[in-house]
Scaffold this active site. Structure first.
Site, PDB file in Angstrom:
ATOM      1  N   ASP A  20       0.836  -1.199   0.000  1.00 22.06           N
ATOM      2  CA  ASP A  20       0.000   0.000   0.000  1.00 22.06           C
ATOM      3  C   ASP A  20       0.880   1.263   0.000  1.00 22.06           C
ATOM      4  OD1 ASP A  20      -2.199   1.733   0.432  1.00 22.06           O
ATOM      5  OD2 ASP A  20      -1.957   1.553   2.614  1.00 22.06           O
ATOM      6  N   ASP A  22      -0.415   4.911   1.174  1.00 21.34           N
ATOM      7  CA  ASP A  22      -0.652   5.813   2.303  1.00 21.34           C
ATOM      8  C   ASP A  22      -0.499   5.094   3.638  1.00 21.34           C
ATOM      9  OD1 ASP A  22      -1.285   8.342   0.992  1.00 21.34           O
ATOM     10  OD2 ASP A  22      -2.947   7.207   0.125  1.00 21.34           O
ATOM     11  N   ASP A 143      -2.222  -0.709   5.913  1.00 22.73           N
ATOM     12  CA  ASP A 143      -2.603  -0.236   7.252  1.00 22.73           C
ATOM     13  C   ASP A 143      -4.111  -0.372   7.485  1.00 22.73           C
ATOM     14  OD1 ASP A 143      -2.640   1.951   5.236  1.00 22.73           O
ATOM     15  OD2 ASP A 143      -3.582   3.059   6.882  1.00 22.73           O
TER      16      ASP A 143
HETATM   17 MG   LIG Z   1      -2.968   2.980   3.490  1.00 20.04          MG
END
Ligand SMILES: [Mg+2]
Length: 185
Positions: A20, A22, A143
Site C-alpha cells: 500500500d 498511504d 494499514d
Molecule cells: Mg494505506
C-alpha cells in the site's frame, strides 16, 4: 510473527507482494496531523486515530484538501522503505496497490510521488484501484485491514494509530520489520 508465514524458498515461481502507499510507503497520517495542527494553531495528538484526535469539522476540512489532491505530492517517505522495497523487488514480484479511487484528484500527484521516491518500481507494477480484492498477490502489506477481508492472499497489517486494536493479522511496525519478515525469515 510465525516464520511459517513466509514461504519464499519454493522459488520455481516468484511470489508476489503488494504494498500500500498511504501510511505504508508515505507518512500520510503525519501530514494529516501537521495540517490539522497548523489549522487549529494547537497540537493534535499524533498517536490517536484522526476520528479521536480531531473534530468532525476539522476532519471535513482536511477531507476537502485531500480531495483536491495536491496534499499527496509532498508526503514524507517512511523510514527505510526505499531500501527495503528495492530489496523486496529483487526477490518478489512487487506491486504498489493504492485505493486511489478514494481521492481521484490525487492520481497525478501520487504517481509523480512514486516516480520521484521509488523510481525502481515500473509503472506496470503500480495499481491505482478501488476495492483491493481485485489485486491478486500472495501478500498485501496495508494499514487498513478492511482490504484483507476479500483479499485471497495473506494480509499483513502495517501499524498505524487507526489499527492498533487489530489482532487478526500478522503485524509489522516499521520497514525494518517488513525486511525481517520477508527477507530474513
Ligand atoms: Mg494505506
Amino acid at each position: 510473527l510465525a516464520a511459517s508465514l513466509i514461504d519464499r524458498h519454493d522459488e520455481r515461481v516468484m511470489k508476489r507482494i503488494a504494498v500500500d502507499m498511504d501510511d505504508v510507503l508515505a507518512d500520510t497520517h503525519g501530514a494529516e496531523v501537521a495540517w490539522l495542527t497548523t489549522r487549529r494553531g494547537a497540537p493534535v495528538e499524533a498517536t490517536l486515530p484522526l476520528d479521536q484526535a480531531a473534530s468532525a469539522e476539522e476532519r471535513a476540512a482536511l477531507e476537502e484538501v485531500m480531495r483536491e489532491g495536491r496534499f499527496f505530492a509532498d508526503l514524507a517517505v517512511m523510514p527505510d522503505s526505499q531500501r527495503v522495497l528495492r530489496a523486496l523487488a529483487e526477490q518478489y514480484e512487487t506491486f504498489i496497490a493504492t485505493a486511489a479511487m478514494e481521492y481521484p484528484g490525487s492520481f497525478a500527484w501520487k504517481f509523480a510521488w512514486l516516480e520521484r521516491h521509488f523510481p525502481f518500481i515500473p509503472p506496470s507494477r503500480v495499481v491505482f484501484c478501488g476495492d483491493k480484492s481485485v489485486v491478486q498477490a500472495d501478500y498485501l502489506v496495508d494499514d487498513h485491514p478492511r482490504h484483507f477481508s476479500r483479499f485471497r492472499g495473506q494480509g499483513v497489517v502495517y501499524s498505524a494509530p487507526h489499527n492498533a486494536h487489530v489482532q487478526a493479522y500478522p503485524r509489522v511496525n516499521d520497514w525494518r520489520e517488513v525486511e525481517r519478515l520477508f527477507l530474513e525469515t
